[in-house]
Design an enzyme around this catalytic site. Structure first.
Site, short mmCIF file in Angstrom:
data_model
loop_
_atom_site.label_atom_id
_atom_site.label_comp_id
_atom_site.label_asym_id
_atom_site.label_seq_id
_atom_site.Cartn_x
_atom_site.Cartn_y
_atom_site.Cartn_z
N LYS A 12 0.87 -1.18 0.00
CA LYS A 12 0.00 0.00 0.00
C LYS A 12 0.90 1.22 0.00
O LYS A 12 2.05 1.16 0.45
CB LYS A 12 -0.85 0.00 1.29
CG LYS A 12 -2.12 0.79 1.17
CD LYS A 12 -3.27 -0.03 0.60
CE LYS A 12 -4.51 0.83 0.43
NZ LYS A 12 -5.66 0.10 -0.05
N GLY A 33 -21.21 6.18 3.88
CA GLY A 33 -20.28 6.57 2.83
C GLY A 33 -20.73 6.11 1.47
O GLY A 33 -20.74 4.90 1.18
N VAL A 34 -21.17 7.06 0.64
CA VAL A 34 -21.62 6.70 -0.71
C VAL A 34 -20.69 7.33 -1.75
O VAL A 34 -21.10 8.11 -2.60
CB VAL A 34 -23.10 7.07 -0.96
CG1 VAL A 34 -24.01 6.04 -0.33
CG2 VAL A 34 -23.44 8.46 -0.43
N GLY A 35 -19.40 6.99 -1.62
CA GLY A 35 -18.41 7.43 -2.61
C GLY A 35 -18.39 6.42 -3.74
O GLY A 35 -19.42 5.88 -4.15
N ASN A 36 -17.19 6.11 -4.22
CA ASN A 36 -17.05 5.21 -5.38
C ASN A 36 -17.74 3.87 -5.16
O ASN A 36 -18.48 3.40 -6.01
CB ASN A 36 -15.57 4.97 -5.67
CG ASN A 36 -14.89 6.22 -6.17
OD1 ASN A 36 -15.46 6.95 -6.97
ND2 ASN A 36 -13.70 6.49 -5.68
N VAL A 37 -17.47 3.24 -4.02
CA VAL A 37 -18.02 1.91 -3.77
C VAL A 37 -19.47 2.01 -3.27
O VAL A 37 -20.36 1.32 -3.76
CB VAL A 37 -17.16 1.13 -2.75
CG1 VAL A 37 -17.77 -0.26 -2.51
CG2 VAL A 37 -15.73 1.00 -3.22
N TYR A 71 -21.80 4.15 -3.64
CA TYR A 71 -22.80 4.51 -4.65
C TYR A 71 -23.23 3.27 -5.44
O TYR A 71 -24.42 2.98 -5.59
CB TYR A 71 -22.24 5.57 -5.61
CG TYR A 71 -23.17 5.84 -6.77
CD1 TYR A 71 -24.23 6.72 -6.65
CD2 TYR A 71 -22.99 5.17 -7.98
CE1 TYR A 71 -25.11 6.94 -7.70
CE2 TYR A 71 -23.86 5.39 -9.04
CZ TYR A 71 -24.92 6.27 -8.89
OH TYR A 71 -25.78 6.47 -9.94
P1 NAD Z 1 -14.44 7.23 -1.49
O1 NAD Z 1 -13.47 8.19 -0.92
O2 NAD Z 1 -14.85 7.37 -2.93
O3 NAD Z 1 -15.81 7.22 -0.64
C1 NAD Z 1 -15.84 7.33 0.75
C2 NAD Z 1 -17.05 8.16 1.09
O4 NAD Z 1 -17.20 8.17 2.51
C3 NAD Z 1 -16.97 9.62 0.64
O5 NAD Z 1 -18.15 9.96 -0.06
C4 NAD Z 1 -16.85 10.40 1.95
O6 NAD Z 1 -17.42 11.68 1.88
C5 NAD Z 1 -17.60 9.49 2.89
N1 NAD Z 1 -17.30 9.66 4.31
C6 NAD Z 1 -16.12 9.89 4.91
N2 NAD Z 1 -16.27 9.97 6.24
C7 NAD Z 1 -17.59 9.78 6.49
C8 NAD Z 1 -18.38 9.74 7.66
N3 NAD Z 1 -17.84 9.94 8.87
N4 NAD Z 1 -19.69 9.51 7.55
C9 NAD Z 1 -20.28 9.32 6.34
N5 NAD Z 1 -19.57 9.36 5.18
C10 NAD Z 1 -18.25 9.59 5.26
O7 NAD Z 1 -13.82 5.79 -1.22
P2 NAD Z 1 -14.22 4.43 -1.92
O8 NAD Z 1 -13.30 4.16 -3.05
O9 NAD Z 1 -15.68 4.37 -2.11
O10 NAD Z 1 -13.82 3.40 -0.78
C11 NAD Z 1 -14.59 3.30 0.39
C12 NAD Z 1 -13.90 2.39 1.39
O11 NAD Z 1 -13.73 1.09 0.79
C13 NAD Z 1 -12.49 2.86 1.78
O12 NAD Z 1 -12.24 2.50 3.12
C14 NAD Z 1 -11.58 2.06 0.86
O13 NAD Z 1 -10.29 1.88 1.41
C15 NAD Z 1 -12.35 0.75 0.78
N6 NAD Z 1 -12.08 -0.02 -0.43
C16 NAD Z 1 -12.28 0.55 -1.66
C17 NAD Z 1 -12.03 -0.20 -2.80
C18 NAD Z 1 -12.26 0.36 -4.18
O14 NAD Z 1 -12.26 -0.40 -5.16
N7 NAD Z 1 -12.51 1.66 -4.31
C19 NAD Z 1 -11.54 -1.52 -2.70
C20 NAD Z 1 -11.38 -2.08 -1.42
C21 NAD Z 1 -11.65 -1.31 -0.30
#
Ligand code: NAD
Length: 351
Positions: free
Chosen positions: A81, A179-183, A185
């Site tokens: 990482k 958390g409705v970011g990339n994953v 959503y």
């Molecule tokens: P991201 O940054 O796109 O989304 C995270 C979301 O969480 C954001 O919208 C942010 O505003 C929100 N957030 C942060 N703190 C918050 C809180 N206290 N309350 C509510 N919402 C909050 O990240 P992602 O890519 O969606 O990944 C999400 C999690 O999954 C991370 O921990 C990441 O390490 C893990 N993950 C992601 C992937 C991937 O393919 N993207 C793969 C494995 C693990």
């Protein structure tokens, strides 16, 4: 931070190497936990860490998680990482991304980076102007953003946990997503399509606006999501959502989400078991992305092959849940034990 401080860090766990880069533009760490199963692969996170110590703790815990994730997902990658210290909204420049690319390139392929919190596919592509050792970049030979497939794996895992706990299927089941970011959503979309009732929260107004366009989504304030009265809690934001403060307010019977390092400490796994909450270990359920990254790189990527591999998360979780039930051992401890067995076997075969 010197090597002695790294080696005595509580999360050091015999990392193979921990490398630092520091210039006027870039302060970053790459941690390689294990290359036993193959070259180390893992996301590159950018975050406004309060200290070097905090960044080091994060990178060590995350890279160890990647070793265990790849082992149980059956992909020939080691665990690694990287973290960049800085606010991704204000400190990210082309120069910084190029320096990060040079830093990754200096390890000559021992570590391969992909997007993570605070970095986008475009950022990784910019690093890729200086290094070959990146993945998850749109178009061409690199493939694309792994987040939708991470969400698919989490969806499979939630369905497995629900079946294990209630013998029911997803229609009518309630899920709270933090958390409705990339994953988050994509997970919301999959769950709604499967007939689940979904409640979400986020601290980003923009991401809430985006998710609210999915018909049927219920939005609550961010400080109410962990204690929502639902069947499943899916932490999909940052690590540490399950901690000494939040654990006693959880009303869901299942915790199953995408976030890495959801549990602030190992003790939380025992507490969840004690409280009768079924926990899907994070590195097992969120392996969809790394599985996709593997197929992006081995040249055999097809939707069918990748989906079938990701669907194996279901049976793996079932084995963990069943063993946890019969041995009264936390699901986290069972998963760690299974991953350690795989790593030891490969180690002895190589010796
Ligand atoms: P991201 O940054 O796109 O989304 C995270 C979301 O969480 C954001 O919208 C942010 O505003 C929100 N957030 C942060 N703190 C918050 C809180 N206290 N309350 C509510 N919402 C909050 O990240 P992602 O890519 O969606 O990944 C999400 C999690 O999954 C991370 O921990 C990441 O390490 C893990 N993950 C992601 C992937 C991937 O393919 N993207 C793969 C494995 C693990």
């Amino acid at each position: 931070m010197n090597p002695v401080e790294v080696k005595t860090h509580p999360d050091f766990d015999e990392h193979e190497s921990v490398v630092f880069s520091s210039s006027e533009t870039l302060t970053a760490i790459i941690a390689i936990h294990s290359s036993e199963l193959g070259p180390a692969a893992g996301g590159c996170r950018m975050y406004p860490y309060a200290s070097h110590e905090q960044a080091l703790t994060d990178v060590l815990r995350l890279s160890r998680g990647m070793t265990y994730k790849s082992a149980l997902a059956g992909v020939p990658f080691g665990g690694g990482k990287s973290v960049i210290m800085g606010d991704p909204r204000t400190a990210k420049t082309r120069q910084l991304l190029h320096e990060m690319g040079d830093f990754i390139e200096s390890l000559k392929g021992q570590y391969m980076a992909a997007e993570d919190s605070g970095t986008s596919v475009a950022d990784i592509a910019a690093m890729g102007e200086r290094t070959r050792f990146i993945s998850g970049v749109s178009g061409g030979r690199f493939g694309g953003d792994p987040s939708p497939l991470t969400a698919y794996g989490v969806f499979i895992g939630i369905r497995e946990a629900v079946r294990h706990r209630t013998q029911a299927d997803l229609p009518g089941i309630s899920v709270a997503i933090q958390g409705v970011g990339n994953v988050g959503y994509h997970l919301t979309n999959l769950l709604i399509c499967a007939g689940a009732r979904v409640t979400v929260a986020d601290i980003s107004r923009q991401n809430l606006e985006w998710v609210s366009k999915i018909p049927g989504v219920n939005v609550v304030p961010a400080d109410e999501i962990l204690s929502a009265e639902v069947d499943v809690l899916a932490p999909c934001a940052m690590g540490g959502a399950i901690n000494e403060n939040s654990i006693y307010s959880i009303r869901a019977g299942i915790v199953a989400g995408a976030a890495n390092n959801q549990l602030i400490s190992k003790e939380m796994a025992d507490e969840l078991l004690y409280r009768g909450i079924l926990y899907a270990p994070d590195y097992v359920i969120n392996a969809g992305g790394i599985i996709d990254v593997y197929y992006q790189n081995c040249g055999e990527r097809s939707e069918d092959i990748v989906n079938k591999h990701i669907e194996r998360i279901g049976p793996t979780l079932n084995t963990i849940f069943t063993s946890s039930d019969s041995r009264r051992l936390s699901t986290q401890a069972v998963a760690d034990e299974m991953a350690d067995k795989i790593l030891n076997r490969v180690h002895h075969q190589a010796a």
